[in-house]
Design a protein around this motif. Sequence first.
Motif, PDB file in Angstrom:
ATOM      1  N   GLY A  61      -5.728  -6.445   2.930  1.00  0.00           N
ATOM      2  CA  GLY A  61      -6.880  -5.931   3.652  1.00  0.00           C
ATOM      3  C   GLY A  61      -7.351  -4.556   3.225  1.00  0.00           C
ATOM      4  O   GLY A  61      -8.216  -3.960   3.869  1.00  0.00           O
ATOM      5  N   PHE A  62      -6.807  -4.003   2.153  1.00  0.00           N
ATOM      6  CA  PHE A  62      -7.234  -2.692   1.665  1.00  0.00           C
ATOM      7  C   PHE A  62      -7.066  -2.650   0.158  1.00  0.00           C
ATOM      8  O   PHE A  62      -6.245  -3.379  -0.412  1.00  0.00           O
ATOM      9  CB  PHE A  62      -6.394  -1.570   2.288  1.00  0.00           C
ATOM     10  CG  PHE A  62      -4.931  -1.639   1.924  1.00  0.00           C
ATOM     11  CD1 PHE A  62      -4.442  -1.028   0.772  1.00  0.00           C
ATOM     12  CD2 PHE A  62      -4.034  -2.335   2.724  1.00  0.00           C
ATOM     13  CE1 PHE A  62      -3.102  -1.112   0.422  1.00  0.00           C
ATOM     14  CE2 PHE A  62      -2.689  -2.432   2.383  1.00  0.00           C
ATOM     15  CZ  PHE A  62      -2.223  -1.815   1.231  1.00  0.00           C
ATOM     16  N   TRP A  63      -7.870  -1.791  -0.488  1.00  0.00           N
ATOM     17  CA  TRP A  63      -7.693  -1.532  -1.905  1.00  0.00           C
ATOM     18  C   TRP A  63      -6.784  -0.325  -2.095  1.00  0.00           C
ATOM     19  O   TRP A  63      -6.906   0.655  -1.367  1.00  0.00           O
ATOM     20  CB  TRP A  63      -9.030  -1.250  -2.592  1.00  0.00           C
ATOM     21  CG  TRP A  63      -9.939  -2.430  -2.718  1.00  0.00           C
ATOM     22  CD1 TRP A  63     -11.173  -2.572  -2.158  1.00  0.00           C
ATOM     23  CD2 TRP A  63      -9.690  -3.627  -3.463  1.00  0.00           C
ATOM     24  NE1 TRP A  63     -11.716  -3.783  -2.501  1.00  0.00           N
ATOM     25  CE2 TRP A  63     -10.830  -4.458  -3.311  1.00  0.00           C
ATOM     26  CE3 TRP A  63      -8.630  -4.089  -4.247  1.00  0.00           C
ATOM     27  CZ2 TRP A  63     -10.936  -5.711  -3.904  1.00  0.00           C
ATOM     28  CZ3 TRP A  63      -8.729  -5.342  -4.831  1.00  0.00           C
ATOM     29  CH2 TRP A  63      -9.864  -6.137  -4.672  1.00  0.00           C
ATOM     30  N   ALA A  64      -5.916  -0.398  -3.062  1.00  0.00           N
ATOM     31  CA  ALA A  64      -5.032   0.723  -3.374  1.00  0.00           C
ATOM     32  C   ALA A  64      -5.806   1.813  -4.095  1.00  0.00           C
ATOM     33  O   ALA A  64      -6.903   1.599  -4.624  1.00  0.00           O
ATOM     34  CB  ALA A  64      -3.868   0.252  -4.241  1.00  0.00           C
ATOM     35  N   MET A  71       0.667   0.248  -8.483  1.00  0.00           N
ATOM     36  CA  MET A  71       0.936  -1.186  -8.652  1.00  0.00           C
ATOM     37  C   MET A  71       2.436  -1.416  -8.460  1.00  0.00           C
ATOM     38  O   MET A  71       3.202  -1.521  -9.410  1.00  0.00           O
ATOM     39  CB  MET A  71       0.455  -1.645 -10.031  1.00  0.00           C
ATOM     40  CG  MET A  71      -1.040  -1.476 -10.223  1.00  0.00           C
ATOM     41  SD  MET A  71      -1.619  -1.711 -11.935  1.00  0.00           S
ATOM     42  CE  MET A  71      -1.325  -3.455 -12.178  1.00  0.00           C
ATOM     43  N   THR A  72       2.843  -1.509  -7.213  1.00  0.00           N
ATOM     44  CA  THR A  72       4.261  -1.562  -6.866  1.00  0.00           C
ATOM     45  C   THR A  72       4.786  -2.969  -6.659  1.00  0.00           C
ATOM     46  O   THR A  72       5.984  -3.144  -6.416  1.00  0.00           O
ATOM     47  CB  THR A  72       4.507  -0.746  -5.593  1.00  0.00           C
ATOM     48  OG1 THR A  72       3.682  -1.269  -4.532  1.00  0.00           O
ATOM     49  CG2 THR A  72       4.165   0.726  -5.815  1.00  0.00           C
ATOM     50  N   ALA A  73       3.929  -3.963  -6.750  1.00  0.00           N
ATOM     51  CA  ALA A  73       4.356  -5.342  -6.494  1.00  0.00           C
ATOM     52  C   ALA A  73       4.016  -6.259  -7.660  1.00  0.00           C
ATOM     53  O   ALA A  73       3.729  -7.441  -7.475  1.00  0.00           O
ATOM     54  CB  ALA A  73       3.706  -5.857  -5.206  1.00  0.00           C
ATOM     55  N   PRO A 118      -6.318   0.555  -8.948  1.00  0.00           N
ATOM     56  CA  PRO A 118      -5.572  -0.093 -10.034  1.00  0.00           C
ATOM     57  C   PRO A 118      -6.000  -1.538 -10.241  1.00  0.00           C
ATOM     58  O   PRO A 118      -6.229  -2.275  -9.275  1.00  0.00           O
ATOM     59  CB  PRO A 118      -4.122  -0.005  -9.563  1.00  0.00           C
ATOM     60  CG  PRO A 118      -4.206   0.091  -8.071  1.00  0.00           C
ATOM     61  CD  PRO A 118      -5.465   0.847  -7.777  1.00  0.00           C
ATOM     62  N   VAL A 119      -6.101  -1.925 -11.497  1.00  0.00           N
ATOM     63  CA  VAL A 119      -6.527  -3.278 -11.861  1.00  0.00           C
ATOM     64  C   VAL A 119      -5.614  -3.818 -12.940  1.00  0.00           C
ATOM     65  O   VAL A 119      -5.354  -3.132 -13.945  1.00  0.00           O
ATOM     66  CB  VAL A 119      -7.980  -3.299 -12.376  1.00  0.00           C
ATOM     67  CG1 VAL A 119      -8.395  -4.725 -12.751  1.00  0.00           C
ATOM     68  CG2 VAL A 119      -8.939  -2.718 -11.342  1.00  0.00           C
ATOM     69  N   ARG A 120      -5.122  -5.022 -12.761  1.00  0.00           N
ATOM     70  CA  ARG A 120      -4.485  -5.751 -13.862  1.00  0.00           C
ATOM     71  C   ARG A 120      -5.491  -6.762 -14.384  1.00  0.00           C
ATOM     72  O   ARG A 120      -5.961  -7.630 -13.645  1.00  0.00           O
ATOM     73  CB  ARG A 120      -3.212  -6.462 -13.443  1.00  0.00           C
ATOM     74  CG  ARG A 120      -2.721  -7.442 -14.538  1.00  0.00           C
ATOM     75  CD  ARG A 120      -1.268  -7.765 -14.450  1.00  0.00           C
ATOM     76  NE  ARG A 120      -0.450  -6.594 -14.772  1.00  0.00           N
ATOM     77  CZ  ARG A 120       0.889  -6.629 -14.815  1.00  0.00           C
ATOM     78  NH1 ARG A 120       1.540  -7.766 -14.543  1.00  0.00           N
ATOM     79  NH2 ARG A 120       1.560  -5.536 -15.111  1.00  0.00           N
ATOM     80  N   GLN A 262      -8.964 -11.001  -7.409  1.00  0.00           N
ATOM     81  CA  GLN A 262      -8.235 -11.186  -6.154  1.00  0.00           C
ATOM     82  C   GLN A 262      -7.428  -9.928  -5.858  1.00  0.00           C
ATOM     83  O   GLN A 262      -6.915  -9.278  -6.763  1.00  0.00           O
ATOM     84  CB  GLN A 262      -7.303 -12.391  -6.245  1.00  0.00           C
ATOM     85  CG  GLN A 262      -6.625 -12.733  -4.924  1.00  0.00           C
ATOM     86  CD  GLN A 262      -5.825 -14.025  -5.004  1.00  0.00           C
ATOM     87  OE1 GLN A 262      -5.676 -14.600  -6.086  1.00  0.00           O
ATOM     88  NE2 GLN A 262      -5.309 -14.480  -3.897  1.00  0.00           N
ATOM     89  N   ARG A 263      -7.345  -9.583  -4.585  1.00  0.00           N
ATOM     90  CA  ARG A 263      -6.558  -8.426  -4.165  1.00  0.00           C
ATOM     91  C   ARG A 263      -5.095  -8.837  -4.052  1.00  0.00           C
ATOM     92  O   ARG A 263      -4.762  -9.860  -3.460  1.00  0.00           O
ATOM     93  CB  ARG A 263      -7.080  -7.890  -2.831  1.00  0.00           C
ATOM     94  CG  ARG A 263      -6.453  -6.575  -2.426  1.00  0.00           C
ATOM     95  CD  ARG A 263      -7.398  -5.749  -1.557  1.00  0.00           C
ATOM     96  NE  ARG A 263      -8.060  -6.524  -0.515  1.00  0.00           N
ATOM     97  CZ  ARG A 263      -9.130  -6.086   0.152  1.00  0.00           C
ATOM     98  NH1 ARG A 263      -9.640  -4.899  -0.114  1.00  0.00           N
ATOM     99  NH2 ARG A 263      -9.685  -6.835   1.083  1.00  0.00           N
ATOM    100  N   MET A 264      -4.229  -8.001  -4.605  1.00  0.00           N
ATOM    101  CA  MET A 264      -2.805  -8.266  -4.626  1.00  0.00           C
ATOM    102  C   MET A 264      -2.119  -7.650  -3.394  1.00  0.00           C
ATOM    103  O   MET A 264      -2.695  -6.849  -2.683  1.00  0.00           O
ATOM    104  CB  MET A 264      -2.188  -7.708  -5.915  1.00  0.00           C
ATOM    105  CG  MET A 264      -2.701  -8.402  -7.181  1.00  0.00           C
ATOM    106  SD  MET A 264      -2.157 -10.139  -7.308  1.00  0.00           S
ATOM    107  CE  MET A 264      -3.615 -11.011  -6.703  1.00  0.00           C
TER     108      MET A 264
END
Length: 334
Positions: A61-64, A71-73, A118-120, A262-264
């Motif tokens: 529900g939020f963007w980092a 990117m911790t996950a 952050p974006v992958r 997609q949001r992680m």
Amino acid sequence: MSSDAKNDTSPTIVTRRKVLGGLGLALMAAPLGHLIAACGEGNDGGTPGGGNDAGTITDPGFWATGGTAAMTAVSSYPDPFASGIGSTCKLTCEATLGPCYANTLVRKDISEGHDGLPVRIVLLVVDESCKPVPGASVDIWHAAPEGLYSGEDASTFCTGDDPTATSARWFRGVQTTDANGRVEFDTCFPGWYSSRTIHIHFTVRLNDAEYVTSQLVFDDALNDDVINNQPLYNTRGPRDTTNANDNVVSAESAPDYMFQTQRMPDGAMLAWKTLVIRSSLSNASCQMPGGGGGPPPGGGDGGIRPPPGDGGIRPPRDGGMGPPPGTDGGTGVP
């Protein structure tokens, strides 16, 4: 893919001269292209290989913020191509190189610690028969959240002659596709600048030959969400160009050149796209419909001449880029 290590302690600088000189695949990074491709509708679903489907991730529900360090996950990020890409792969056509290419680096994390969302990015390179293409070099470059490109060798048209931008090389990098035709980059969501929609440039090369130079965009609703609400992005005011009125990636073309996202679980963005290159260089290439751009507003080169000499390559093209990014504070033509 390679490990998720974020920092390259001694990255290899790659110039277009080296690429054109035929160095190894790991150094093939220069854009100048003939043609690339992206799959048609329904073809960004997957590729051979394992991984969880992207639809199984819980949206926090939020963007980092805070750049790629947030990117911790990453171990939980799904394989966006796990469900396959189908059996029909449509070439996507060439778009302008633009004036903002500069020497690049072989690395996965291209952020150099820059702040931002952050974006992958996961790109899948296949041929016209939808077969993965291993060993292809994929070179990407894009603007920082502030709307500036990096590199002292980039045209001041793109860096605004900002000393922070010219002394850095953020948001530029090259990776080589694995056995499944995949590459990954860790970066930050690009910023906007006057006269262009938010976009990412890329080039694909194989066996010393350039197969693709083009650009990818993001959905405008996503762009607006980031620009209006995300720290760092929300301080520059509204952008003046969207996918509906961009003069390089036209409104007609944008859907075929658009990342799926997609949001992680950690708030980072996963963005993916399939790139379809010609099965042979003897096959006909094509131009992005309605794209290619023209001279910047007012004509000429936006008041800034190309850098002297070309280092053994042709001078950069303006590609309809408009005024130098970042010079107007997001308010229009200076």
